[in-house]
Design a protein around this motif. Sequence first.
Motif, short mmCIF file in Angstrom:
data_model
loop_
_atom_site.label_atom_id
_atom_site.label_comp_id
_atom_site.label_asym_id
_atom_site.label_seq_id
_atom_site.Cartn_x
_atom_site.Cartn_y
_atom_site.Cartn_z
N VAL A 110 7.49 6.43 1.97
CA VAL A 110 7.55 7.10 3.26
C VAL A 110 7.56 6.00 4.31
CG1 VAL A 110 6.42 8.72 4.83
CG2 VAL A 110 6.22 9.04 2.35
N MET A 111 8.60 6.00 5.16
CA MET A 111 8.69 4.91 6.11
C MET A 111 9.56 5.27 7.31
SD MET A 111 11.31 2.46 3.95
CE MET A 111 11.61 1.28 5.20
N TYR A 112 9.36 4.54 8.37
CA TYR A 112 10.26 4.56 9.52
C TYR A 112 11.29 3.48 9.24
CZ TYR A 112 6.91 7.34 12.17
OH TYR A 112 6.08 8.33 12.59
N LEU A 157 2.21 3.61 4.29
CA LEU A 157 1.24 2.76 4.97
C LEU A 157 0.30 3.63 5.79
CD1 LEU A 157 3.63 -0.12 6.08
CD2 LEU A 157 2.05 -0.07 4.14
N GLY A 158 -0.97 3.35 5.69
CA GLY A 158 -1.96 4.18 6.36
C GLY A 158 -2.69 3.50 7.50
N ASP A 159 -2.17 2.38 7.96
CA ASP A 159 -2.89 1.63 9.00
C ASP A 159 -2.22 1.69 10.36
OD1 ASP A 159 -0.71 0.09 8.32
OD2 ASP A 159 -1.79 -1.81 8.42
N ARG A 160 -1.28 2.60 10.55
CA ARG A 160 -0.59 2.72 11.83
C ARG A 160 -0.56 4.17 12.27
NH1 ARG A 160 3.10 -1.91 12.43
NH2 ARG A 160 1.82 -3.57 11.60
N PRO A 161 -0.87 4.44 13.53
CA PRO A 161 -0.74 5.82 14.00
C PRO A 161 0.73 6.17 14.17
CG PRO A 161 -1.38 4.40 15.81
CD PRO A 161 -1.39 3.55 14.56
N ALA A 162 1.06 7.42 13.97
CA ALA A 162 2.45 7.87 14.10
C ALA A 162 2.61 8.71 15.35
CB ALA A 162 2.85 8.67 12.87
N GLY A 163 3.45 8.25 16.28
CA GLY A 163 3.78 9.03 17.45
C GLY A 163 2.68 9.16 18.47
N SER A 164 1.70 8.29 18.42
CA SER A 164 0.58 8.41 19.34
C SER A 164 -0.10 7.06 19.50
CB SER A 164 -0.42 9.43 18.80
OG SER A 164 -1.59 9.44 19.58
N GLU A 165 -0.71 6.89 20.62
CA GLU A 165 -1.51 5.67 20.83
C GLU A 165 -2.95 5.89 20.38
OE1 GLU A 165 -0.33 2.70 21.74
OE2 GLU A 165 1.64 3.67 21.66
N LYS A 166 -3.28 7.11 20.01
CA LYS A 166 -4.63 7.42 19.57
C LYS A 166 -4.87 6.85 18.17
CE LYS A 166 -4.61 11.75 22.08
NZ LYS A 166 -4.71 13.21 21.98
N ASP A 167 -6.06 6.45 17.93
CA ASP A 167 -6.41 6.02 16.59
C ASP A 167 -7.78 6.57 16.23
OD1 ASP A 167 -8.14 4.46 18.06
OD2 ASP A 167 -7.47 2.57 17.26
N GLY A 168 -8.10 6.47 15.00
CA GLY A 168 -9.38 6.97 14.52
C GLY A 168 -9.84 6.13 13.34
N HIS A 169 -11.11 6.20 13.09
CA HIS A 169 -11.69 5.47 11.96
C HIS A 169 -12.13 6.47 10.92
CE1 HIS A 169 -11.62 1.68 14.18
NE2 HIS A 169 -11.97 2.41 15.23
N VAL A 170 -11.62 6.29 9.73
CA VAL A 170 -11.94 7.20 8.64
C VAL A 170 -12.45 6.38 7.47
CG1 VAL A 170 -11.01 8.91 7.04
CG2 VAL A 170 -10.10 8.77 9.37
N PRO A 171 -13.68 6.65 7.02
CA PRO A 171 -14.17 5.90 5.86
C PRO A 171 -13.42 6.34 4.61
CG PRO A 171 -15.76 7.58 6.52
CD PRO A 171 -14.65 7.59 7.54
N VAL A 172 -12.80 5.37 3.92
CA VAL A 172 -12.03 5.67 2.72
C VAL A 172 -12.79 5.21 1.50
CG1 VAL A 172 -9.88 5.23 1.50
CG2 VAL A 172 -9.85 5.53 3.97
N LEU A 173 -13.27 3.98 1.54
CA LEU A 173 -14.04 3.44 0.43
C LEU A 173 -15.47 3.18 0.91
CD1 LEU A 173 -11.44 0.83 -0.83
CD2 LEU A 173 -11.85 3.12 -1.74
N LYS A 178 0.00 12.41 -17.30
CA LYS A 178 -0.55 13.76 -17.22
C LYS A 178 0.37 14.69 -16.43
CE LYS A 178 -5.21 11.91 -17.30
NZ LYS A 178 -6.41 11.66 -16.51
N GLY A 179 1.52 14.15 -16.00
CA GLY A 179 2.45 14.97 -15.24
C GLY A 179 2.09 15.10 -13.78
N ARG A 180 1.18 14.26 -13.33
CA ARG A 180 0.73 14.29 -11.95
C ARG A 180 1.31 13.10 -11.20
NH1 ARG A 180 -5.49 14.21 -12.70
NH2 ARG A 180 -5.34 13.60 -10.53
N GLY A 181 1.66 13.34 -9.95
CA GLY A 181 2.10 12.24 -9.10
C GLY A 181 0.91 11.51 -8.54
N CYS A 182 1.18 10.46 -7.79
CA CYS A 182 0.10 9.66 -7.22
C CYS A 182 0.53 9.15 -5.85
CB CYS A 182 -0.20 8.51 -8.16
SG CYS A 182 -1.63 7.52 -7.69
N LEU A 183 -0.34 9.25 -4.88
CA LEU A 183 -0.08 8.75 -3.54
C LEU A 183 -0.66 7.35 -3.43
CD1 LEU A 183 1.02 9.53 -0.72
CD2 LEU A 183 -1.28 10.29 -0.16
N LEU A 184 0.18 6.38 -3.10
CA LEU A 184 -0.24 4.99 -2.93
C LEU A 184 -0.36 4.72 -1.44
CD1 LEU A 184 2.29 3.34 -5.41
CD2 LEU A 184 -0.07 4.01 -5.87
N LEU A 185 -1.53 4.31 -1.01
CA LEU A 185 -1.78 4.06 0.40
C LEU A 185 -1.92 2.56 0.62
CD1 LEU A 185 -2.25 5.60 3.03
CD2 LEU A 185 -4.67 5.61 2.50
#
Length: 112
Positions: free
Chosen positions: A44-46, A94-110, A13-20
């Motif tokens: 996307v990576m360090y 990857l969506g399971d690591r905080p970037a540049g911070s020790e803070k974390d949060g819980h986000v319902p995805v599924l 469809k000409g659309r990209g997709c983000l894989l988490l």
Amino acid sequence: MRGLEPLRRTLSKGRGCLLLGAHLGSFELLRTLAPSHGLPVNVVMYEENAANITGVLNARLDPLLRERIIVSGELDTMLRIAECLSRGELVGMLGDRPAGSEKDGHVPVLRA
């Protein structure tokens, strides 16, 4: 490889997709297999965190894989992601690591 058809339908469809991901699989493996399946995968990576495997993949297997790395935390990171998605490409991160911070949060995805 499983799950390619939903990706192909989205890309057709000409659309990209983000894989988490969540360190359960390997985007390194995905980005080496993707070209043989005709899938444009950017990651996307360090780079420092995966220096050994990245060095092997970039230097020994396919030097062109380096062009598909989007370094996280750079001034142009979000712009490069948006450009890839607008071209109808896949972007993995990857969506399971905080970037540049020790803070974390819980986000319902599924949700059930």
